[in-house]
Design a protein around this motif. Structure first.
Motif, short mmCIF file in Angstrom:
data_model
loop_
_atom_site.label_atom_id
_atom_site.label_comp_id
_atom_site.label_asym_id
_atom_site.label_seq_id
_atom_site.Cartn_x
_atom_site.Cartn_y
_atom_site.Cartn_z
N CYS A 1 48.42 -39.95 -12.23
CA CYS A 1 48.71 -38.56 -11.85
C CYS A 1 49.73 -37.94 -12.79
O CYS A 1 49.56 -36.79 -13.23
CB CYS A 1 49.20 -38.52 -10.41
SG CYS A 1 49.54 -36.87 -9.79
N LEU A 2 50.79 -38.68 -13.13
CA LEU A 2 51.81 -38.16 -14.04
C LEU A 2 51.22 -37.94 -15.43
O LEU A 2 51.49 -36.92 -16.08
CB LEU A 2 52.99 -39.12 -14.11
CG LEU A 2 54.14 -38.72 -15.04
CD1 LEU A 2 54.73 -37.37 -14.65
CD2 LEU A 2 55.23 -39.79 -15.04
N LEU A 3 50.40 -38.89 -15.90
CA LEU A 3 49.78 -38.75 -17.21
C LEU A 3 48.90 -37.50 -17.26
O LEU A 3 48.93 -36.73 -18.22
CB LEU A 3 48.95 -40.00 -17.52
CG LEU A 3 48.32 -40.05 -18.92
CD1 LEU A 3 49.39 -40.24 -19.98
CD2 LEU A 3 47.29 -41.18 -19.00
N GLN A 4 48.12 -37.29 -16.21
CA GLN A 4 47.23 -36.14 -16.16
C GLN A 4 48.01 -34.82 -16.18
O GLN A 4 47.66 -33.89 -16.90
CB GLN A 4 46.38 -36.22 -14.89
CG GLN A 4 45.51 -34.99 -14.62
CD GLN A 4 46.10 -34.11 -13.54
OE1 GLN A 4 46.52 -34.61 -12.50
NE2 GLN A 4 46.17 -32.81 -13.79
N LYS A 5 49.11 -34.74 -15.42
CA LYS A 5 49.89 -33.51 -15.37
C LYS A 5 50.58 -33.23 -16.70
O LYS A 5 50.70 -32.08 -17.12
CB LYS A 5 50.92 -33.58 -14.25
CG LYS A 5 50.33 -33.36 -12.86
CD LYS A 5 51.41 -33.20 -11.81
CE LYS A 5 50.79 -32.89 -10.46
NZ LYS A 5 50.10 -31.58 -10.45
N LYS A 6 51.03 -34.28 -17.37
CA LYS A 6 51.72 -34.08 -18.64
C LYS A 6 50.78 -33.72 -19.78
O LYS A 6 51.16 -33.05 -20.73
CB LYS A 6 52.52 -35.36 -19.00
CG LYS A 6 53.78 -35.54 -18.18
CD LYS A 6 54.78 -34.45 -18.46
CE LYS A 6 56.06 -34.62 -17.69
NZ LYS A 6 57.03 -33.54 -17.99
N VAL A 7 49.54 -34.17 -19.70
CA VAL A 7 48.57 -33.90 -20.77
C VAL A 7 47.76 -32.64 -20.49
O VAL A 7 47.54 -31.81 -21.38
CB VAL A 7 47.64 -35.10 -21.00
CG1 VAL A 7 46.62 -34.78 -22.10
CG2 VAL A 7 48.45 -36.33 -21.38
N PHE A 8 47.31 -32.48 -19.24
CA PHE A 8 46.36 -31.41 -18.92
C PHE A 8 46.93 -30.35 -17.98
O PHE A 8 46.23 -29.40 -17.65
CB PHE A 8 45.10 -32.01 -18.29
CG PHE A 8 44.34 -32.94 -19.19
CD1 PHE A 8 43.55 -32.44 -20.22
CD2 PHE A 8 44.43 -34.31 -19.03
CE1 PHE A 8 42.85 -33.29 -21.05
CE2 PHE A 8 43.74 -35.18 -19.86
CZ PHE A 8 42.94 -34.67 -20.88
N GLY A 9 48.17 -30.51 -17.52
CA GLY A 9 48.73 -29.53 -16.59
C GLY A 9 48.01 -29.59 -15.26
O GLY A 9 47.88 -30.65 -14.64
N GLU A 10 47.53 -28.44 -14.82
CA GLU A 10 46.86 -28.38 -13.52
C GLU A 10 45.38 -28.75 -13.61
O GLU A 10 44.70 -28.85 -12.59
CB GLU A 10 46.99 -26.96 -12.94
CG GLU A 10 48.43 -26.55 -12.64
CD GLU A 10 49.12 -27.52 -11.70
OE1 GLU A 10 48.48 -27.92 -10.71
OE2 GLU A 10 50.29 -27.88 -11.95
N GLU A 11 44.86 -28.97 -14.81
CA GLU A 11 43.45 -29.33 -14.96
C GLU A 11 43.25 -30.83 -14.74
O GLU A 11 44.18 -31.63 -14.89
CB GLU A 11 42.95 -28.95 -16.36
CG GLU A 11 43.02 -27.45 -16.64
CD GLU A 11 42.55 -27.13 -18.05
OE1 GLU A 11 42.02 -28.05 -18.72
OE2 GLU A 11 42.71 -25.97 -18.48
N SER A 12 42.06 -31.21 -14.40
CA SER A 12 41.73 -32.62 -14.17
C SER A 12 41.35 -33.28 -15.49
O SER A 12 41.08 -32.61 -16.50
CB SER A 12 40.57 -32.74 -13.18
OG SER A 12 40.89 -32.12 -11.95
#
Length: 759
Positions: free
Chosen positions: A171-182
């Protein structure tokens, strides 16, 4: 402490449990220690608690300090006090500061965060400042050491932070790379593998995210990162150093020197403007035809922030990065890399053309470099002296002991007292020079430094730079603290002086008014920031005239203090690009503010120390169209009215140390308003009630759930009492000379009457 708006992931259950402990615990002072390895998220958790609404609403005052490995008591006390009260100078002793901190916490329910505590001795030293009067106060410590947490324990047991789960890591990796996108479907599997390879350490995940954000979003590139991570041994500290190396290796070449610079110089929080000046002096950031060196340096810093290699610790109201720091693990990597480079290139380093000497961060290195200087004769360890805020005596004549010293580009001596500074004039390659106070009143030798770009004079006495400044033709930044540097323009040869076309920042200078002011601004056409004390106006003493000010068409920030008080008119044409304006001590009628209200680009207006006076302020329709921040400091706030067409973009309104009789209810209708702050003010009850009503309307009727009302150390007073205080202060301002005259007259009459009685 100012926080960022970055998303915080994980520890939701732990956060709820910690909040419950903090607000429901015993009445006596309790200490809660957050314990864990470097990079596990101790500071992030403390920040989440510090800014949580349940904490803000239940505690009277909150403050934060960060402890570096080299404990500086004075810095820590000032940091804690600065969050509680305005700091008026820092000339008080450490004991006086500690006593003041304790006084401000007495009989209050306080919440304190002490971040990154290393030593039981430091805790014993600070613990005396925190009174326990059974008000339910709380202290949070973050530390790596179990023994430190156990030593400080009072009631609550230390809380050991765990590593992230695989789900939290992803979840942290996704938010840091893609923001609110999946995650894109094709990266789901490899993304989960990368997140798992980080071993649950949040810092490692954030660093890897910084790498991935720079790469193309394709499976092949991400698999390359995954292979690099898989070679690390889970749980081993070297694993995290390998992850840092991965981030470092992928940095563009132009960023590597600036990144490693942190290892050599900076342990604590660093102002961005200072870092930029140092990078320029070291030629890590060089301008070109399209961009200035300052803009290039800002771009470099943004790249480091985007790569998650540098942390933002303070922003302006409008999101501009003001201060940064580097995580200890990253700094350790930089320091190790610098030492490794030096050992491999010791011969080359001895002859490098540009070197720097900074006593604040490299005093041990300085001691080795100058064994014949006064610094080696101090009978105490250097670090102990600096930590106690006792400054060393340094004789610049000792520079001759090292011929290589003439190559210096950066010389920072703000942590030593100079017994003789004139030898600095022979360091002709200096680009950056910072000195502390005790040197020549007329340092004309500074004019020999033709390549100097930044000059900082800390805690100065009254200096006359009328001659020296015109010789520093490369100067971009002149910053003076303490008393203003005098720059007069009536010397006979003034018109023969060169124009300082590169000077962009001048703060803080005493300048003449009238025609001499016009002469001065003609010589500094490219100023971006000007902070000055305007001397007695010439001619009509009832009018402020600053001719030629509008010729500074690049000026964005202006702060004006005035020696002459009680003037009646403001005849000033402000530059059209002005974005920030501060006025202090001029006591103009409120009617004169209409000139300022018409400035189309003005975003920040600060009124200080009775900049305006009077009982009423009527804002003209469509005034202050682009204003975003309005601050009053040490002001008598009058009855003021404005229509719905004024202040359409206002976001922040701040009252500090002011007499506040009313707050206009029109603030209810401002669509973009985000915050009203009332700090250390004398307020009427109706003013505070108005603030609460504005908050209610903004949140409930306007749907502005982000709106904040901040009230610090409020002093409520009755309407009649406040009105009487208002009238008395107004009378004292307008009739102070008459009162003085009547007092003298009374003393004369009394003395004469006493003589008659004796006869």
């Amino acid at each position: 402490m100012t926080t960022t708006s970055e998303a915080i992931v994980g520890f939701e259950v732990e956060t709820a449990e910690l909040i419950h402990k903090l607000v429901r615990g015993p009445k006596h002072l309790d200490v809660l220690a957050l314990v864990g390895m470097p990079g596990i998220g101790k500071t992030t958790m403390a920040k989440r608690l510090y800014t949580h609404n349940d904490i803000i609403s239940r505690f009277d005052v909150c403050s934060w300090c960060t402890i570096s490995q080299g404990y500086n008591k004075r810095k820590t006390l000032l940091e804690l006090l600065g969050n509680l009260v305005p700091l008026n100078g820092n000339t008080r002793s450490n004991d006086e500061l500690a006593d003041e901190l304790r006084r401000h916490l007495l009989r209050k329910k306080y919440f304190i965060v002490i971040d990154d505590l290393w030593s039981t001795e430091v805790w014993d030293d600070l613990r005396r400042c925190f009174p326990d009067d059974y008000s339910g106060s709380r202290i949070i410590l973050t530390t790596r050491q179990d023994k430190m947490a156990s030593y400080a324990e009072v009631f609550s047991a230390p809380h050991h932070l765990r590593l992230f789960t695989d789900e939290e890591s992803l979840c942290l990796l996704q938010k840091k790379v893609f923001g609110e996108e999946s995650f894109p479907p094709e990266l789901d599997v490899i993304g989960a593998q990368i997140a798992q390879s980080c071993g649950g350490l949040p810092l490692a995940i954030i660093l890897v995210a910084g790498v991935l954000a720079k790469l193309d979003k394709d499976e092949v590139r991400w698999e390359g990162v995954a292979r690099g991570l898989s070679s690390c041994i889970a749980g081993d500290k070297q694993k995290y150093m390998d992850i840092i190396y991965l981030s470092y290796r992928l940095l563009p070449g132009h960023l590597t020197n600036g990144f490693l610079y942190f290892g050599k110089h900076f342990e604590d929080e660093l102002l961005v403007r200072e870092l930029i000046q140092l990078w320029i002096a070291e030629e890590f950031a060089v301008g070109n035809e399209l961009k200035s060196a300052e803009d290039v340096a800002k771009d470099y810093l943004k790249e480091l922030i985007d790569s998650n290699l540098v942390m933002v610790v303070r922003r302006s109201f409008f999101g501009e990065v003001k201060a940064i720091r580097m995580h200890d693990l990253l700094r350790e990597f930089c320091l190790t890399s610098c030492k490794s480079y030096r050992s491999r290139n010791s011969t080359a380093a001895e002859h490098e053309p540009g070197i720097s000497l900074d006593f604040r961060y490299n005093y041990k290195e300085a001691e080795d470099l100058y064994p014949h200087s006064a610094i080696s004769r101090v009978p105490y360890p250097v670090d102990d002296i600096l930590n106690q805020n006792n400054f060393l005596i340094f004789d610049c004549n000792s520079f001759h002991a090292k011929p290589r010293i003439t190559s210096l580009r950066v010389l920072d001596l703000v942590c030593v007292t100079l017994s003789n500074a004139s030898y600095i004039q022979f360091l002709i390659n200096l680009r950056y020079l910072a000195l502390k106070g005790n040197f020549d009143e007329n340092p004309s030798w500074l004019s020999n430094l033709k390549y100097l770009k930044t000059l900082i004079l800390r805690e100065s006495r009254r200096l006359d730079l009328s001659h020296a400044v015109w010789g520093m033709v490369s100067l971009k930044h002149l910053e003076v603290t303490g008393k203003p540097a005098v720059i007069r323009c009536h010397v006979p040869e003034f018109k023969m002086n060169r124009r300082l076309t590169k000077l962009q920042w001048l703060s803080f200078a005493e300048l003449p008014g009238g025609e001499e002011f016009q002469e001065f601004v003609s010589k500094v056409p490219n100023l971006v920031k000007l902070r000055c004390l305007v001397d007695e106006p010439q001619g009509d003493h009832r009018c402020i005239k600053l001719p030629g000010l509008d010729s500074l068409n690049k000026l964005e920030s202006l702060k004006l203090y005035f020696v002459k008080r009680g003037v009646e008119r403001l005849e000033v044409n402000f530059p059209k690009n002005l974005k920030k304006l501060t006025l202090s001590s001029c006591q103009l009628p409120w009617s004169e503010i209409s000139t300022i209200g018409r400035l189309e680009n003005l975003e920040v207006l600060k009124l200080e120390s009775d900049a305006f006076k009077g009982d009423r302020w009527d804002v003209k329709d469509e005034g202050f169209q682009n204003l975003k921040l309005l601050l009053f400091y040490s002001m008598n706030i009058p009855q003021w009215n404005f229509s719905d067409m004024s202040f359409p973009n206002l976001q922040h309104v701040i009252f500090r140390k002011s007499l506040l009789k009313t707050i206009p209810r029109n603030f209810e209708n401002l669509l973009l308003l985000q915050m009203i702050e009332v700090s250390w003010c004398k307020c009427s009850r109706s003013a505070l009630n108005s603030a609460e009503e504005i908050k209610k309307t903004q949140i409930e009727d306007m749907g502005n759930h982000e709106f904040k009302l901040i009230i610090k150390s409020r002093e409520e007073e009755d309407e009649e009492e406040l009105g009487l205080t208002w009238q008395v202060e107004s009378v004292l301002q307008n009739w102070k000379y008459l009162f003085g005259f009547l007092l003298v007259l009374f003393l004369i009459v009394f003395q004469h009457f006493f003589k008659l009685l004796k006869k």
